[in-house]
Design a protein around this motif. Structure first.
Motif, PDB file in Angstrom:
ATOM      1  N   ASN A   1       0.814  -1.217   0.000  1.00  0.00           N
ATOM      2  CA  ASN A   1       0.000   0.000   0.000  1.00  0.00           C
ATOM      3  C   ASN A   1       0.852   1.274   0.000  1.00  0.00           C
ATOM      4  OD1 ASN A   1       0.952  -0.560   2.570  1.00  0.00           O
ATOM      5  ND2 ASN A   1      -0.954  -0.027   3.627  1.00  0.00           N
ATOM      6  N   MET A   2       1.953   1.255  -0.729  1.00  0.00           N
ATOM      7  CA  MET A   2       2.815   2.435  -0.777  1.00  0.00           C
ATOM      8  C   MET A   2       2.136   3.641  -1.410  1.00  0.00           C
ATOM      9  SD  MET A   2       5.730   2.077   0.715  1.00  0.00           S
ATOM     10  CE  MET A   2       6.779   3.318  -0.053  1.00  0.00           C
ATOM     11  N   SER A   3       1.042   3.413  -2.141  1.00  0.00           N
ATOM     12  CA  SER A   3       0.321   4.545  -2.736  1.00  0.00           C
ATOM     13  C   SER A   3      -0.212   5.496  -1.673  1.00  0.00           C
ATOM     14  CB  SER A   3      -0.837   4.042  -3.606  1.00  0.00           C
ATOM     15  OG  SER A   3      -1.765   3.301  -2.824  1.00  0.00           O
ATOM     16  N   LYS A   4      -0.320   5.018  -0.433  1.00  0.00           N
ATOM     17  CA  LYS A   4      -0.757   5.893   0.659  1.00  0.00           C
ATOM     18  C   LYS A   4       0.215   7.051   0.868  1.00  0.00           C
ATOM     19  CE  LYS A   4      -3.198   5.204   3.985  1.00  0.00           C
ATOM     20  NZ  LYS A   4      -4.461   5.718   4.539  1.00  0.00           N
ATOM     21  N   MET A   5       1.492   6.826   0.538  1.00  0.00           N
ATOM     22  CA  MET A   5       2.480   7.893   0.643  1.00  0.00           C
ATOM     23  C   MET A   5       2.056   9.096  -0.192  1.00  0.00           C
ATOM     24  SD  MET A   5       5.001   6.931   2.651  1.00  0.00           S
ATOM     25  CE  MET A   5       6.208   8.165   2.171  1.00  0.00           C
ATOM     26  N   ILE A   6       1.418   8.830  -1.326  1.00  0.00           N
ATOM     27  CA  ILE A   6       0.994   9.900  -2.236  1.00  0.00           C
ATOM     28  C   ILE A   6      -0.359  10.457  -1.815  1.00  0.00           C
ATOM     29  CG2 ILE A   6       0.433  10.454  -4.628  1.00  0.00           C
ATOM     30  CD1 ILE A   6       2.238   7.996  -5.372  1.00  0.00           C
ATOM     31  N   THR A   7      -1.326   9.562  -1.634  1.00  0.00           N
ATOM     32  CA  THR A   7      -2.692  10.031  -1.382  1.00  0.00           C
ATOM     33  C   THR A   7      -2.849  10.750  -0.054  1.00  0.00           C
ATOM     34  OG1 THR A   7      -3.309   7.880  -0.453  1.00  0.00           O
ATOM     35  CG2 THR A   7      -3.643   8.198  -2.821  1.00  0.00           C
ATOM     36  N   GLU A   8      -1.973  10.423   0.934  1.00  0.00           N
ATOM     37  CA  GLU A   8      -2.078  11.066   2.243  1.00  0.00           C
ATOM     38  C   GLU A   8      -0.916  12.023   2.521  1.00  0.00           C
ATOM     39  OE1 GLU A   8      -4.676  10.914   4.028  1.00  0.00           O
ATOM     40  OE2 GLU A   8      -5.686   9.342   2.878  1.00  0.00           O
ATOM     41  N   SER A   9      -0.107  12.313   1.513  1.00  0.00           N
ATOM     42  CA  SER A   9       1.016  13.254   1.649  1.00  0.00           C
ATOM     43  C   SER A   9       1.906  12.886   2.843  1.00  0.00           C
ATOM     44  CB  SER A   9       0.507  14.694   1.800  1.00  0.00           C
ATOM     45  OG  SER A   9      -0.172  15.107   0.646  1.00  0.00           O
ATOM     46  N   LEU A  10       2.306  11.631   2.892  1.00  0.00           N
ATOM     47  CA  LEU A  10       3.105  11.146   4.002  1.00  0.00           C
ATOM     48  C   LEU A  10       4.592  11.400   3.766  1.00  0.00           C
ATOM     49  CD1 LEU A  10       1.378   7.663   4.522  1.00  0.00           C
ATOM     50  CD2 LEU A  10       0.785   9.857   5.569  1.00  0.00           C
ATOM     51  N   THR A  11       5.336  11.409   4.858  1.00  0.00           N
ATOM     52  CA  THR A  11       6.789  11.522   4.802  1.00  0.00           C
ATOM     53  C   THR A  11       7.395  10.317   5.497  1.00  0.00           C
ATOM     54  OG1 THR A  11       6.693  13.942   4.864  1.00  0.00           O
ATOM     55  CG2 THR A  11       8.797  12.921   5.406  1.00  0.00           C
ATOM     56  N   MET A  12       8.293   9.613   4.803  1.00  0.00           N
ATOM     57  CA  MET A  12       8.955   8.439   5.373  1.00  0.00           C
ATOM     58  C   MET A  12      10.464   8.646   5.276  1.00  0.00           C
ATOM     59  SD  MET A  12       8.917   4.450   4.086  1.00  0.00           S
ATOM     60  CE  MET A  12       7.137   4.295   4.197  1.00  0.00           C
ATOM     61  N   GLN A  13      11.148   8.479   6.395  1.00  0.00           N
ATOM     62  CA  GLN A  13      12.601   8.651   6.389  1.00  0.00           C
ATOM     63  C   GLN A  13      13.264   7.622   7.288  1.00  0.00           C
ATOM     64  OE1 GLN A  13      14.008  12.629   7.228  1.00  0.00           O
ATOM     65  NE2 GLN A  13      16.109  11.941   7.557  1.00  0.00           N
TER      66      GLN A  13
END
Length: 336
Positions: A264-276
């Protein structure tokens, strides 16, 4: 005693999958008197940590792999028993990275004096007051940008870093902190001792389902020590603008085949997430602020901790293997 004999544990071969005793070798080294500028240290405690499994591989990483025939390097704390260096006289408590040894002799520049704090055991310098606590602080502040009122989810919450993350998050203003652990006893400890508002046993069902139930209003910050299904579950529950701080991926450390990534990596786009992702070694500049805060919290009785202690340098390998399988609560240490 002269303490001129040293027991040292070396990497004998690179593990394939889960490490076993045959991957290590125990040797004895005899030291001559310290040369000018050298000190001899008898260790009090030696650390065993998940990241060490990564260094046993020769895969490219943020730190050089252990050498075959080399001592397993890592955190330790001990006391100087012989010195040819004015800056570290006999009796000084020191921190170092010489790892799995009972006695170590080296140049004084390889050791750092660690002033003793009245009422606090020296072992804390290897976890809550040391790199473990700093890792938690850095992940929450510099990486995840914790904000007052945030809901925080912590994977592997009953481990050394996880027990620090939950407490620091609450002390810095988090509104709700949720953790996962691998036994009912650890789950109870998270809520009864470490201030977690909710916790669940990841073995009791799908992590995604249990997290959704524990965080019905979603998650703002995810502090990940596990990876795998925990990362996928966190992505499913993240609120818009959420931040994910990736500290560890213990679920994959002993895998022999490539692990599938979250679906579900598309959630990074649809929810404007930041992962580091991060390693604490890149953030030593945060240590002074952290040490001041953590020491104050300890003095005020606001910090709880657990130590899982294994006695004897000869039992270090057993301690490491047990830690990798989740047998520890809080910090796993070998007491010399």
């Amino acid at each position: 005693m002269s303490h001129d004999m040293s027991t040292q544990i070396q990497l004998a071969r690179r593990p394939k999958g889960w490490p076993v005793h045959e991957d290590f070798a125990t040797v004895t080294v005899e030291y001559a008197d310290p040369a000018p500028g050298e000190v001899r240290v008898v260790n009090e405690f030696v650390s065993v940590d998940p990241y060490m499994r990564g260094r046993m591989s020769d895969a490219r990483s943020y730190v050089a792999p252990y050498e075959i025939g080399g001592v397993i390097a890592g955190g330790a704390i001990g006391r100087v028993v012989a010195s040819a260096a004015e800056q570290l006289p006999v009796g000084t408590v020191v921190l170092h990275q010489h790892g799995w040894t009972d006695v170590i002799q080296a140049d004084a520049s390889k050791f750092r004096a660690a002033p003793e704090v009245t009422g606090l055991p020296n072992s804390l310098r290897l976890h809550m007051l040391g790199m473990t606590g700093l890792t938690a602080y850095v992940g929450l502040t510099a990486i995840a940008g914790l904000r007052e009122g945030d809901t925080v989810f912590v994977s592997g919450a009953a481990g050394a870093v996880g027990t620090a993350v939950g407490q620091i998050a609450k002390l810095l203003g988090a509104g709700r902190v949720i953790g996962s652990a691998g036994t009912a006893e650890k789950v109870a400890l998270l809520t009864e001792k470490y201030g977690y508002d909710a916790a669940f046993n990841y073995k009791d069902g799908l992590v995604r389902t249990q997290l959704a139930e524990a965080a019905p209003a979603g998650v703002d910050v995810f502090f990940d020590n596990v990876g795998g299904d925990h990362l996928e579950a966190a992505l499913a529950s993240m609120n818009r603008g959420g931040r994910l701080a990736l500290c560890g991926a213990i679920a994959a450390y002993n895998a022999t085949e490539r692990q599938a990534g979250p679906s579900n990596m598309s959630k990074m786009i649809t929810e404007s997430l930041t992962m580091q992702g991060f390693t604490v070694g890149e953030h030593w500049d945060k240590a002074p602020a952290f040490t001041e805060l953590m020491t104050g919290w300890f003095m005020d009785g606001k910090i709880a901790y657990d130590e899982t202690i294994v006695d004897g340098i000869d039992n270090t390998i057993d301690a490491f293997l047990a830690m990798m399988q989740g047998a520890n609560t809080g910090k796993m240490l070998v007491r010399i």
